[in-house]
Design a protein around this motif. Structure first.
Motif, PDB file in Angstrom:
ATOM      1  N   GLY A 133      -5.590   4.798  -6.632  1.00 34.58           N
ATOM      2  CA  GLY A 133      -6.579   5.415  -7.511  1.00 34.58           C
ATOM      3  C   GLY A 133      -5.953   6.471  -8.399  1.00 34.58           C
ATOM      4  O   GLY A 133      -6.232   6.550  -9.607  1.00 34.58           O
ATOM      5  N   ARG A 134      -5.095   7.314  -7.810  1.00 35.48           N
ATOM      6  CA  ARG A 134      -4.391   8.335  -8.602  1.00 35.48           C
ATOM      7  C   ARG A 134      -3.454   7.689  -9.621  1.00 35.48           C
ATOM      8  O   ARG A 134      -3.292   8.178 -10.742  1.00 35.48           O
ATOM      9  CB  ARG A 134      -3.589   9.250  -7.681  1.00 35.48           C
ATOM     10  CG  ARG A 134      -4.333  10.472  -7.198  1.00 35.48           C
ATOM     11  CD  ARG A 134      -3.397  11.386  -6.406  1.00 35.48           C
ATOM     12  NE  ARG A 134      -4.057  12.624  -6.045  1.00 35.48           N
ATOM     13  CZ  ARG A 134      -4.868  12.783  -5.014  1.00 35.48           C
ATOM     14  NH1 ARG A 134      -5.129  11.740  -4.234  1.00 35.48           N
ATOM     15  NH2 ARG A 134      -5.416  13.949  -4.747  1.00 35.48           N
TER      16      ARG A 134
ATOM     17  N   ILE B 110       0.838  -1.200   0.000  1.00 32.75           N
ATOM     18  CA  ILE B 110       0.000   0.000   0.000  1.00 32.75           C
ATOM     19  C   ILE B 110       0.873   1.251   0.000  1.00 32.75           C
ATOM     20  O   ILE B 110       0.596   2.224  -0.709  1.00 32.75           O
ATOM     21  CB  ILE B 110      -0.956  -0.006   1.209  1.00 32.75           C
ATOM     22  CG1 ILE B 110      -2.010  -1.098   1.033  1.00 32.75           C
ATOM     23  CG2 ILE B 110      -1.633   1.358   1.377  1.00 32.75           C
ATOM     24  CD1 ILE B 110      -2.927  -1.276   2.228  1.00 32.75           C
ATOM     25  N   PHE B 111       1.947   1.229   0.787  1.00 27.74           N
ATOM     26  CA  PHE B 111       2.868   2.366   0.837  1.00 27.74           C
ATOM     27  C   PHE B 111       3.472   2.625  -0.548  1.00 27.74           C
ATOM     28  O   PHE B 111       3.509   3.771  -1.013  1.00 27.74           O
ATOM     29  CB  PHE B 111       3.982   2.100   1.854  1.00 27.74           C
ATOM     30  CG  PHE B 111       4.975   3.219   1.979  1.00 27.74           C
ATOM     31  CD1 PHE B 111       4.723   4.285   2.818  1.00 27.74           C
ATOM     32  CD2 PHE B 111       6.149   3.206   1.249  1.00 27.74           C
ATOM     33  CE1 PHE B 111       5.638   5.335   2.940  1.00 27.74           C
ATOM     34  CE2 PHE B 111       7.064   4.245   1.352  1.00 27.74           C
ATOM     35  CZ  PHE B 111       6.802   5.313   2.196  1.00 27.74           C
ATOM     36  N   LEU B 112       3.917   1.562  -1.210  1.00 29.30           N
ATOM     37  CA  LEU B 112       4.509   1.713  -2.544  1.00 29.30           C
ATOM     38  C   LEU B 112       3.465   2.183  -3.555  1.00 29.30           C
ATOM     39  O   LEU B 112       3.757   3.018  -4.423  1.00 29.30           O
ATOM     40  CB  LEU B 112       5.127   0.386  -2.994  1.00 29.30           C
ATOM     41  CG  LEU B 112       6.347  -0.089  -2.200  1.00 29.30           C
ATOM     42  CD1 LEU B 112       6.794  -1.459  -2.692  1.00 29.30           C
ATOM     43  CD2 LEU B 112       7.484   0.912  -2.288  1.00 29.30           C
ATOM     44  N   GLY B 113       2.256   1.649  -3.436  1.00 31.70           N
ATOM     45  CA  GLY B 113       1.182   2.079  -4.330  1.00 31.70           C
ATOM     46  C   GLY B 113       0.869   3.553  -4.163  1.00 31.70           C
ATOM     47  O   GLY B 113       0.582   4.260  -5.142  1.00 31.70           O
ATOM     48  N   THR B 114       0.955   4.034  -2.934  1.00 35.18           N
ATOM     49  CA  THR B 114       0.704   5.443  -2.659  1.00 35.18           C
ATOM     50  C   THR B 114       1.788   6.319  -3.280  1.00 35.18           C
ATOM     51  O   THR B 114       1.503   7.382  -3.840  1.00 35.18           O
ATOM     52  CB  THR B 114       0.638   5.688  -1.140  1.00 35.18           C
ATOM     53  OG1 THR B 114      -0.396   4.867  -0.575  1.00 35.18           O
ATOM     54  CG2 THR B 114       0.336   7.139  -0.821  1.00 35.18           C
ATOM     55  N   GLN B 115       3.039   5.859  -3.193  1.00 29.23           N
ATOM     56  CA  GLN B 115       4.132   6.613  -3.812  1.00 29.23           C
ATOM     57  C   GLN B 115       3.952   6.678  -5.328  1.00 29.23           C
ATOM     58  O   GLN B 115       4.201   7.710  -5.953  1.00 29.23           O
ATOM     59  CB  GLN B 115       5.481   5.958  -3.483  1.00 29.23           C
ATOM     60  CG  GLN B 115       5.764   5.788  -2.007  1.00 29.23           C
ATOM     61  CD  GLN B 115       5.466   7.024  -1.201  1.00 29.23           C
ATOM     62  OE1 GLN B 115       5.975   8.109  -1.483  1.00 29.23           O
ATOM     63  NE2 GLN B 115       4.623   6.882  -0.185  1.00 29.23           N
TER      64      GLN B 115
ATOM     65  N   LEU C 157      -5.959   0.729   4.449  1.00 30.94           N
ATOM     66  CA  LEU C 157      -6.714   0.482   3.223  1.00 30.94           C
ATOM     67  C   LEU C 157      -7.293   1.777   2.660  1.00 30.94           C
ATOM     68  O   LEU C 157      -7.506   1.894   1.448  1.00 30.94           O
ATOM     69  CB  LEU C 157      -7.843  -0.521   3.488  1.00 30.94           C
ATOM     70  CG  LEU C 157      -7.429  -1.945   3.888  1.00 30.94           C
ATOM     71  CD1 LEU C 157      -8.660  -2.828   4.061  1.00 30.94           C
ATOM     72  CD2 LEU C 157      -6.477  -2.551   2.860  1.00 30.94           C
ATOM     73  N   LEU C 158      -7.541   2.738   3.533  1.00 30.95           N
ATOM     74  CA  LEU C 158      -8.084   4.020   3.072  1.00 30.95           C
ATOM     75  C   LEU C 158      -7.104   4.774   2.174  1.00 30.95           C
ATOM     76  O   LEU C 158      -7.505   5.671   1.438  1.00 30.95           O
ATOM     77  CB  LEU C 158      -8.443   4.900   4.279  1.00 30.95           C
ATOM     78  CG  LEU C 158      -9.657   4.448   5.104  1.00 30.95           C
ATOM     79  CD1 LEU C 158      -9.760   5.258   6.388  1.00 30.95           C
ATOM     80  CD2 LEU C 158     -10.939   4.572   4.289  1.00 30.95           C
ATOM     81  N   ALA C 159      -5.822   4.402   2.219  1.00 35.94           N
ATOM     82  CA  ALA C 159      -4.827   5.071   1.369  1.00 35.94           C
ATOM     83  C   ALA C 159      -4.866   4.558  -0.067  1.00 35.94           C
ATOM     84  O   ALA C 159      -4.280   5.175  -0.967  1.00 35.94           O
ATOM     85  CB  ALA C 159      -3.423   4.867   1.952  1.00 35.94           C
ATOM     86  N   ILE C 160      -5.557   3.438  -0.297  1.00 34.72           N
ATOM     87  CA  ILE C 160      -5.588   2.859  -1.637  1.00 34.72           C
ATOM     88  C   ILE C 160      -6.286   3.786  -2.624  1.00 34.72           C
ATOM     89  O   ILE C 160      -5.821   3.971  -3.755  1.00 34.72           O
ATOM     90  CB  ILE C 160      -6.272   1.474  -1.600  1.00 34.72           C
ATOM     91  CG1 ILE C 160      -5.352   0.470  -0.887  1.00 34.72           C
ATOM     92  CG2 ILE C 160      -6.605   0.988  -3.013  1.00 34.72           C
ATOM     93  CD1 ILE C 160      -5.951  -0.909  -0.717  1.00 34.72           C
TER      94      ILE C 160
ATOM     95  N   LEU D 224     -10.865  -2.847  -5.054  1.00 28.16           N
ATOM     96  CA  LEU D 224      -9.671  -3.454  -4.467  1.00 28.16           C
ATOM     97  C   LEU D 224      -9.743  -3.407  -2.945  1.00 28.16           C
ATOM     98  O   LEU D 224      -9.437  -4.395  -2.259  1.00 28.16           O
ATOM     99  CB  LEU D 224      -8.419  -2.731  -4.966  1.00 28.16           C
ATOM    100  CG  LEU D 224      -7.074  -3.216  -4.396  1.00 28.16           C
ATOM    101  CD1 LEU D 224      -6.872  -4.695  -4.695  1.00 28.16           C
ATOM    102  CD2 LEU D 224      -5.929  -2.390  -4.974  1.00 28.16           C
ATOM    103  N   VAL D 225     -10.166  -2.262  -2.418  1.00 29.71           N
ATOM    104  CA  VAL D 225     -10.327  -2.127  -0.964  1.00 29.71           C
ATOM    105  C   VAL D 225     -11.342  -3.134  -0.444  1.00 29.71           C
ATOM    106  O   VAL D 225     -11.112  -3.825   0.564  1.00 29.71           O
ATOM    107  CB  VAL D 225     -10.780  -0.694  -0.602  1.00 29.71           C
ATOM    108  CG1 VAL D 225     -11.195  -0.619   0.869  1.00 29.71           C
ATOM    109  CG2 VAL D 225      -9.667   0.311  -0.879  1.00 29.71           C
ATOM    110  N   LEU D 226     -12.475  -3.224  -1.132  1.00 27.88           N
ATOM    111  CA  LEU D 226     -13.532  -4.136  -0.704  1.00 27.88           C
ATOM    112  C   LEU D 226     -13.068  -5.587  -0.797  1.00 27.88           C
ATOM    113  O   LEU D 226     -13.414  -6.420   0.054  1.00 27.88           O
ATOM    114  CB  LEU D 226     -14.776  -3.924  -1.569  1.00 27.88           C
ATOM    115  CG  LEU D 226     -16.106  -4.422  -1.000  1.00 27.88           C
ATOM    116  CD1 LEU D 226     -16.425  -3.757   0.331  1.00 27.88           C
ATOM    117  CD2 LEU D 226     -17.238  -4.183  -1.991  1.00 27.88           C
ATOM    118  N   LEU D 227     -12.273  -5.909  -1.815  1.00 26.46           N
ATOM    119  CA  LEU D 227     -11.735  -7.258  -1.960  1.00 26.46           C
ATOM    120  C   LEU D 227     -10.836  -7.623  -0.785  1.00 26.46           C
ATOM    121  O   LEU D 227     -10.958  -8.712  -0.199  1.00 26.46           O
ATOM    122  CB  LEU D 227     -10.956  -7.368  -3.271  1.00 26.46           C
ATOM    123  CG  LEU D 227     -10.201  -8.695  -3.498  1.00 26.46           C
ATOM    124  CD1 LEU D 227     -11.174  -9.865  -3.566  1.00 26.46           C
ATOM    125  CD2 LEU D 227      -9.353  -8.613  -4.768  1.00 26.46           C
ATOM    126  N   ILE D 228      -9.928  -6.721  -0.423  1.00 26.02           N
ATOM    127  CA  ILE D 228      -9.019  -6.987   0.693  1.00 26.02           C
ATOM    128  C   ILE D 228      -9.793  -7.119   1.998  1.00 26.02           C
ATOM    129  O   ILE D 228      -9.537  -8.017   2.811  1.00 26.02           O
ATOM    130  CB  ILE D 228      -7.954  -5.884   0.794  1.00 26.02           C
ATOM    131  CG1 ILE D 228      -7.079  -5.865  -0.456  1.00 26.02           C
ATOM    132  CG2 ILE D 228      -7.084  -6.086   2.042  1.00 26.02           C
ATOM    133  CD1 ILE D 228      -6.113  -4.697  -0.524  1.00 26.02           C
TER     134      ILE D 228
END
Length: 234
Positions: A157-158, A15-20, A149-152, A178-182
């Motif tokens: 998304g971005r 999630i951290f990497l996805g946010t970056q 998960l709220l960071a996804i 994706l959030v709902l799946l996790i």
């Protein structure tokens, strides 16, 4: 439990990497000038990045057998959590008035309130529940994961939005799924593992509402609510 701590650490790293990835084109790549960023955005970003680092570090410490250090560092949550709640409110208010400044159509500005308000409300709920259940490790961990998960949405998304030229609606819908799946996988793990699923079920149901708010963004019901919300809180 060691496997749980390891898997949680891996999830938070992803999630951290996805946010970056998501914020690279609109924020990180602008270093050091950050021409389009304001002090509010800088503070908000710093707080959330610190929170994500904390979410990576805490399960990793438990995996490495350092519970005392985990508890000591965890005390930061009492300050960082409320600071993030305030920043989420301020960034929503900031975004609304910037939209007004640049003559964004009111319909679109009210649509974006769906993103800002749901993040604020859900983070507040999850952080509060994590602190209430801080002595019940399974519940505490589930609610802390939920804050991550709220960071996804804002992050991944971005990334979808800018990397694949997707529409905002499509990018947010994909990230919400994706959030709902996790969240659903976490619920499934608790059910099949014959563990209490009170926390994971609560999180799953909240994320259904979370996703639904985005899906009704163009309705008269939401537009009316968002207008009243902006009038009262912004």
């Amino acid at each position: 439990m060691q496997k749980t701590f390891r898997n949680t650490t891996i999830l938070m790293v992803l999630i951290f990497l996805g946010t970056q990835w998501g914020f690279y084109s609109t924020y990180t790549s602008q270093f050091p000038t950050f021409e389009n960023a304001t002090p509010t955005i800088h503070v908000h970003g710093a707080l959330l990045m610190t929170w994500l680092v904390l979410l990576v570090l805490q399960p990793a410490l438990l995996y490495m057998g350092r519970p005392k250090l985990h508890r000591s560092i965890g005390k930061v949550s009492w300050v960082l959590g409320p600071a993030i709640i305030i920043s989420l409110y301020l960034i929503g208010r900031h975004g609304y008035w910037r939209a007004m400044e640049f003559d964004v159509p009111m319909h679109d500005a009210l649509t974006l309130i769906a993103l800002d308000s749901r993040g604020l409300i859900c983070f507040t709920i999850f952080w509060t529940m994590a602190m209430v259940y801080r002595k019940k490790s399974q519940y505490h961990m589930r609610y802390m994961i939920a804050t991550g998960l709220l960071a996804i949405g804002p992050g991944i998304g971005r990334g979808i939005l800018f990397s694949f030229d997707a529409s905002l609606g499509m990018a947010m819908t994909i990230s919400d799924l994706l959030v709902l799946l996790i969240a659903g996988i976490l619920l499934f793990i608790d059910i099949t593992g014959k563990k209490s699923n009170r926390a994971s079920l609560t999180i799953f149901l909240i994320f259904i509402i979370y996703m639904s708010l985005w899906q009704i963004r163009d309705t008269v019901l939401w537009q009316s609510f968002a207008q009243h919300y902006a009038n009262i809180f912004y």
